[in-house]
Design a protein around this motif. Structure first.
Motif, mmCIF file in Angstrom:
data_model
loop_
_atom_site.group_PDB
_atom_site.id
_atom_site.type_symbol
_atom_site.label_atom_id
_atom_site.label_comp_id
_atom_site.label_asym_id
_atom_site.label_seq_id
_atom_site.Cartn_x
_atom_site.Cartn_y
_atom_site.Cartn_z
ATOM 1 N N GLU A 59 0.808 -1.221 0.000
ATOM 2 C CA GLU A 59 0.000 0.000 0.000
ATOM 3 C C GLU A 59 0.843 1.274 0.000
ATOM 4 O O GLU A 59 0.292 2.365 0.054
ATOM 5 C CB GLU A 59 -0.922 -0.001 1.227
ATOM 6 C CG GLU A 59 -1.831 -1.216 1.318
ATOM 7 C CD GLU A 59 -2.777 -1.364 0.136
ATOM 8 O OE1 GLU A 59 -3.192 -0.337 -0.435
ATOM 9 O OE2 GLU A 59 -3.085 -2.506 -0.218
ATOM 10 N N ARG A 139 -1.805 -4.914 -12.729
ATOM 11 C CA ARG A 139 -2.168 -6.303 -12.457
ATOM 12 C C ARG A 139 -1.210 -6.925 -11.438
ATOM 13 O O ARG A 139 -1.627 -7.624 -10.511
ATOM 14 C CB ARG A 139 -2.177 -7.096 -13.753
ATOM 15 C CG ARG A 139 -2.761 -8.469 -13.620
ATOM 16 C CD ARG A 139 -2.872 -9.166 -14.937
ATOM 17 N NE ARG A 139 -1.651 -8.925 -15.720
ATOM 18 C CZ ARG A 139 -1.602 -8.897 -17.026
ATOM 19 N NH1 ARG A 139 -2.671 -9.088 -17.744
ATOM 20 N NH2 ARG A 139 -0.469 -8.685 -17.656
ATOM 21 N N THR A 142 -2.012 -5.468 -8.026
ATOM 22 C CA THR A 142 -3.265 -6.042 -7.517
ATOM 23 C C THR A 142 -3.035 -7.444 -6.970
ATOM 24 O O THR A 142 -3.526 -7.780 -5.886
ATOM 25 C CB THR A 142 -4.323 -6.065 -8.634
ATOM 26 O OG1 THR A 142 -4.524 -4.734 -9.104
ATOM 27 C CG2 THR A 142 -5.636 -6.620 -8.122
ATOM 28 N N GLU A 143 -2.280 -8.261 -7.695
ATOM 29 C CA GLU A 143 -1.968 -9.614 -7.209
ATOM 30 C C GLU A 143 -1.208 -9.547 -5.892
ATOM 31 O O GLU A 143 -1.471 -10.322 -4.972
ATOM 32 C CB GLU A 143 -1.127 -10.368 -8.239
ATOM 33 C CG GLU A 143 -1.865 -10.777 -9.474
ATOM 34 C CD GLU A 143 -0.933 -11.405 -10.507
ATOM 35 O OE1 GLU A 143 0.225 -11.724 -10.160
ATOM 36 O OE2 GLU A 143 -1.365 -11.554 -11.654
ATOM 37 N N TRP A 144 -0.260 -8.632 -5.794
ATOM 38 C CA TRP A 144 0.548 -8.479 -4.584
ATOM 39 C C TRP A 144 -0.337 -8.081 -3.407
ATOM 40 O O TRP A 144 -0.226 -8.626 -2.321
ATOM 41 C CB TRP A 144 1.625 -7.448 -4.847
ATOM 42 C CG TRP A 144 2.593 -7.212 -3.729
ATOM 43 C CD1 TRP A 144 2.907 -8.071 -2.692
ATOM 44 C CD2 TRP A 144 3.394 -6.065 -3.526
ATOM 45 N NE1 TRP A 144 3.850 -7.512 -1.888
ATOM 46 C CE2 TRP A 144 4.171 -6.278 -2.381
ATOM 47 C CE3 TRP A 144 3.530 -4.878 -4.227
ATOM 48 C CZ2 TRP A 144 5.075 -5.321 -1.906
ATOM 49 C CZ3 TRP A 144 4.436 -3.944 -3.747
ATOM 50 C CH2 TRP A 144 5.201 -4.170 -2.596
ATOM 51 N N ARG A 145 -1.242 -7.151 -3.627
ATOM 52 C CA ARG A 145 -2.121 -6.680 -2.549
ATOM 53 C C ARG A 145 -3.115 -7.740 -2.126
ATOM 54 O O ARG A 145 -3.474 -7.868 -0.961
ATOM 55 C CB ARG A 145 -2.835 -5.420 -2.992
ATOM 56 C CG ARG A 145 -1.886 -4.252 -3.107
ATOM 57 C CD ARG A 145 -2.547 -3.023 -3.666
ATOM 58 N NE ARG A 145 -1.576 -1.946 -3.797
ATOM 59 C CZ ARG A 145 -1.501 -1.115 -4.800
ATOM 60 N NH1 ARG A 145 -2.360 -1.207 -5.787
ATOM 61 N NH2 ARG A 145 -0.575 -0.186 -4.846
ATOM 62 N N GLU A 146 -3.603 -8.539 -3.085
ATOM 63 C CA GLU A 146 -4.584 -9.577 -2.759
ATOM 64 C C GLU A 146 -3.985 -10.706 -1.942
ATOM 65 O O GLU A 146 -4.640 -11.254 -1.064
ATOM 66 C CB GLU A 146 -5.193 -10.146 -4.046
ATOM 67 C CG GLU A 146 -6.164 -9.219 -4.720
ATOM 68 C CD GLU A 146 -6.661 -9.764 -6.042
ATOM 69 O OE1 GLU A 146 -6.196 -10.842 -6.480
ATOM 70 O OE2 GLU A 146 -7.512 -9.098 -6.646
ATOM 71 N N HIS A 147 -2.730 -11.057 -2.229
ATOM 72 C CA HIS A 147 -2.108 -12.167 -1.514
ATOM 73 C C HIS A 147 -1.485 -11.739 -0.217
ATOM 74 O O HIS A 147 -1.126 -12.577 0.608
ATOM 75 C CB HIS A 147 -1.068 -12.875 -2.393
ATOM 76 C CG HIS A 147 -1.679 -13.608 -3.539
ATOM 77 N ND1 HIS A 147 -2.669 -14.541 -3.376
ATOM 78 C CD2 HIS A 147 -1.448 -13.514 -4.864
ATOM 79 C CE1 HIS A 147 -3.019 -14.999 -4.562
ATOM 80 N NE2 HIS A 147 -2.291 -14.401 -5.478
ATOM 81 N N GLY A 148 -1.303 -10.431 -0.023
ATOM 82 C CA GLY A 148 -0.784 -9.924 1.233
ATOM 83 C C GLY A 148 0.641 -10.335 1.543
ATOM 84 O O GLY A 148 1.034 -10.437 2.679
#
Length: 149
Positions: A59, A139, A142-148
């Protein structure tokens, strides 16, 4: 002494090699559909030679560094904490010069780390190819943020 004619044997060997090449070329690659994505603590993105963008967390606001400021970028990463940090360098096809400069700066930086220091730091560096498509970076973020990770 009779002369040996090896042309028919050579013809068979080359035909066999040609068949093997065709068989391997026509096979579809077996790509696993499952698996854990690569862990990322810090992400460095290069989309054009000469500059990189540091994402110091999923973030965090991106910070742009010129190729001449790579030592400052690595010093900032070293100040973030101790332990093992997963550093990913995502790059497009236009960034091979900057990648080489980053590898040089990274090797100088890691050679200066003191293993006997109170706060021990280790960096695990990996490179990730990045498409030149406009949605490739969003993209990835987004993948990085979704997987934490």
């Amino acid at each position: 002494m009779p002369e040996l004619n090896l042309l028919p044997f050579l013809d068979l060997v080359l035909a066999f090699v040609g068949i093997l090449i065709v068989v391997f070329a026509l096979q579809a690659p077996n790509r696993p559909e499952t698996g854990r994505p690569l862990a990322i603590d810090d992400l460095i993105v290069c989309q054009a030679d000469g500059a990189v963008t540091l994402h110091a967390g999923p973030e965090a606001e991106p910070i742009v560094y010129r190729e001449t400021e790579l030592d400052a970028l690595l010093a900032r990463l070293a100040a973030q904490g101790d332990g093992v940090r997963n550093l990913v360098f995502a790059l497009t096809q236009d960034c091979f010069g900057t990648r080489r400069a980053f590898e040089d700066a990274f090797s100088r930086f890691t050679s200066r780390l003191d293993p006997r220091a109170e706060t021990r730091r280790a960096f695990r560096l990996s490179f990730r190819p990045l498409s030149t498509a406009p949605d490739a970076l969003p993209r990835l973020l987004t993948e990085w943020r979704e997987h934490g990770d």
